[in-house]
Write an enzyme that holds these catalytic residues in place. Sequence first.
Site, PDB file in Angstrom:
ATOM      1  N   ARG B  65       0.810  -1.218   0.000  1.00 20.72           N
ATOM      2  CA  ARG B  65       0.000   0.000   0.000  1.00 20.72           C
ATOM      3  C   ARG B  65       0.843   1.269   0.000  1.00 20.72           C
ATOM      4  O   ARG B  65       0.497   2.230  -0.672  1.00 20.72           O
ATOM      5  CB  ARG B  65      -0.993  -0.013   1.158  1.00 20.72           C
ATOM      6  CG  ARG B  65      -0.428   0.299   2.518  1.00 20.72           C
ATOM      7  CD  ARG B  65      -1.430  -0.039   3.567  1.00 20.72           C
ATOM      8  NE  ARG B  65      -1.706  -1.476   3.518  1.00 20.72           N
ATOM      9  CZ  ARG B  65      -2.853  -2.031   3.879  1.00 20.72           C
ATOM     10  NH1 ARG B  65      -3.849  -1.297   4.279  1.00 20.72           N
ATOM     11  NH2 ARG B  65      -2.994  -3.329   3.831  1.00 20.72           N
ATOM     12  N   THR B  66       1.930   1.289   0.750  1.00 15.86           N
ATOM     13  CA  THR B  66       2.694   2.535   0.823  1.00 15.86           C
ATOM     14  C   THR B  66       3.302   2.873  -0.525  1.00 15.86           C
ATOM     15  O   THR B  66       3.237   4.001  -1.002  1.00 15.86           O
ATOM     16  CB  THR B  66       3.774   2.439   1.913  1.00 15.86           C
ATOM     17  OG1 THR B  66       3.165   2.057   3.137  1.00 15.86           O
ATOM     18  CG2 THR B  66       4.470   3.770   2.105  1.00 15.86           C
ATOM     19  N   LYS B  93      23.551  -7.035  -5.979  1.00 12.33           N
ATOM     20  CA  LYS B  93      24.941  -7.327  -6.326  1.00 12.33           C
ATOM     21  C   LYS B  93      25.919  -6.727  -5.323  1.00 12.33           C
ATOM     22  O   LYS B  93      27.118  -6.715  -5.560  1.00 12.33           O
ATOM     23  CB  LYS B  93      25.243  -6.789  -7.733  1.00 12.33           C
ATOM     24  CG  LYS B  93      24.311  -7.344  -8.796  1.00 12.33           C
ATOM     25  CD  LYS B  93      24.583  -6.691 -10.143  1.00 12.33           C
ATOM     26  CE  LYS B  93      23.488  -7.043 -11.147  1.00 12.33           C
ATOM     27  NZ  LYS B  93      23.526  -6.170 -12.321  1.00 12.33           N
ATOM     28  N   ARG B 115      12.140   3.595   1.483  1.00 11.24           N
ATOM     29  CA  ARG B 115      11.861   2.712   2.624  1.00 11.24           C
ATOM     30  C   ARG B 115      13.049   1.789   2.769  1.00 11.24           C
ATOM     31  O   ARG B 115      13.539   1.219   1.792  1.00 11.24           O
ATOM     32  CB  ARG B 115      10.597   1.885   2.400  1.00 11.24           C
ATOM     33  CG  ARG B 115      10.476   0.770   3.434  1.00 11.24           C
ATOM     34  CD  ARG B 115       9.170   0.079   3.414  1.00 11.24           C
ATOM     35  NE  ARG B 115       8.112   0.947   3.930  1.00 11.24           N
ATOM     36  CZ  ARG B 115       6.869   0.511   4.142  1.00 11.24           C
ATOM     37  NH1 ARG B 115       6.546  -0.738   3.881  1.00 11.24           N
ATOM     38  NH2 ARG B 115       5.957   1.326   4.606  1.00 11.24           N
ATOM     39  N   HIS B 143       7.816   6.557  10.462  1.00 12.71           N
ATOM     40  CA  HIS B 143       7.024   6.384   9.247  1.00 12.71           C
ATOM     41  C   HIS B 143       6.093   7.599   9.210  1.00 12.71           C
ATOM     42  O   HIS B 143       4.911   7.496   9.511  1.00 12.71           O
ATOM     43  CB  HIS B 143       6.244   5.067   9.326  1.00 12.71           C
ATOM     44  CG  HIS B 143       5.582   4.668   8.032  1.00 12.71           C
ATOM     45  ND1 HIS B 143       5.584   5.472   6.921  1.00 12.71           N
ATOM     46  CD2 HIS B 143       4.900   3.549   7.690  1.00 12.71           C
ATOM     47  CE1 HIS B 143       4.921   4.864   5.945  1.00 12.71           C
ATOM     48  NE2 HIS B 143       4.495   3.697   6.389  1.00 12.71           N
TER      49      HIS B 143
END
Lengths: 225, 318
Positions: B65-66, B93, B115, B143
């Site tokens: 959702r975010t 990598k 995030r 958040h």
Amino acid sequence: MSLTPAKGIQVYKNARIVDPSCNKDEIGTLIVENGVIIACGGQAHNQGIPAGATIVDLDGQTILPGLVDMHVHIGEPGGEHRETIGSASKAAAAGGVTSIVMMPDTYPVLDDIQLIEFVARTAGDTASVRVYPAAAISKGLLGIEMTEMGMLRSAGAVMFCDGRKTIANAAMMRQAMTYARDFGALICHTTQDHALAGNGVMNEGLFASWLGLPSMPREAELLAT
Amino acid sequence: MTDTSSFPIYPHRHLLGISGLQYPDIACLLDRADAAVDISRQREKKKNVFRGLTQINVFYEASTRTQASFELAGKRLGADVMNMSVAQSSVKKGETLIDTAMTLNAMRPDILIIRHQAAGAAALLAQKVGCAVINAGDGAHEHPTQALLDALTIRRSKGQLDGLIVAICGDILHSRVARSNIILLNTMGARVRVVGPSTLMPSGIADMGVEVHRSMETGLKDADVVMMLRLQRERMAGAFVPSVREYFRYFGLDKTKLAFAKPDALVMHPGPMNRGVEIASEIADGPQSVIEAQVEMGVAVRMAVMEALLDPAKGGVR
């Protein structure tokens, strides 16, 4: 079974009556009516002996409050061929122990509410003393995951311990103690370093050495506390 | 369409957390978001204020959702939005966060949404790039857009935040949502309670400006808002709580426990929900639940934050 008290009035006279809770230690009489102590001590028969009472002359023998054994290992469930809750309770009664706390290291381990309910039910049906189950701190006594202390306590577990097992993981022990505090749950636990204690059956020292028995150094407990 | 030029200039360059924001900053973002709600309710959901601007979403943690919310918010403002999928990127990598940041920066984005599983990652990134940065969740730290969308949801339903009793329940220890909400709600004058077992409380919680409750009965008493938090699956099996059934029995929001709160209390959840763990289905889907409204407010809040950060009135394209 015999948890139902005798009917009528019993008078125990010429007894040495000891009750540490009120510093009592004297020669006297104990009067019981329908299982309840109604008078006790040196002055107990001043009112006279009730009519129809059964009189027992103890001739100086000792009367104590029922003893409580907080650490009892019982075979049932899982080892009924050795011992059952009923037989353990008879052994306890024979030694003057009227309440026992049963360790959770049975098979299966007392780590689930159904097992606590089983113990309560079985004790109600077969025991001649009060039997209180202790539930495990960790599931399966493995020292990894904590048990449902809230629900176990509601089901009748009076305390939490891992029986003969110690919990090596200090982080897990801390979590369990933290969680237990929220629910007012009592933890009574053997603290011992597993590797140091090994198979020891007595304190390390000269006697253990002469006897040739495996022993535990004092550090086994010091390190774990 | 709402005229956003009427809002005061937002003084910050990034949104890295709620910490450091003052009452007027938060109120300004909420007012802007309030106005942005209508845009998503129109048939024509697009503004062109971000025409020609580039937004890059860098999500090191899985998010539905975010990430979708930020993507839609950017697109509705008219920006070109790119999602950098970390799972298939050079991060796999072995590239460091800073190197990734420098690489992205060289592509001259106007706004980066990040995030990351590490607390402080967004702030580190902000030091290294020349564009605006929005923290979309950094470890168990903050958040901020979640706290803003929660505040907007509450404000639109209750009229104000000041004086409300808000109970945040469950895994406070691992929750960045809880931290951002505690700071925001306190700044806006709400009374914040946290409810949960001690094993899910961070050390020093009593000094974080909250009332600490160990039982839902006392924690939810007379609450205006009940905010449930997700309990991660790996934390249910004995390390933090003994089992799902014990957790649900004592801390799961069901009819009985919700009855301790005010009759018109809002039920909130940042998602994704574990039905039957922290919240009963009948409550999640019940009349007091504003969980879907939270998702809708999320898009509005993210549009508002991005517009506030890249307000042309602040002057200067980089």
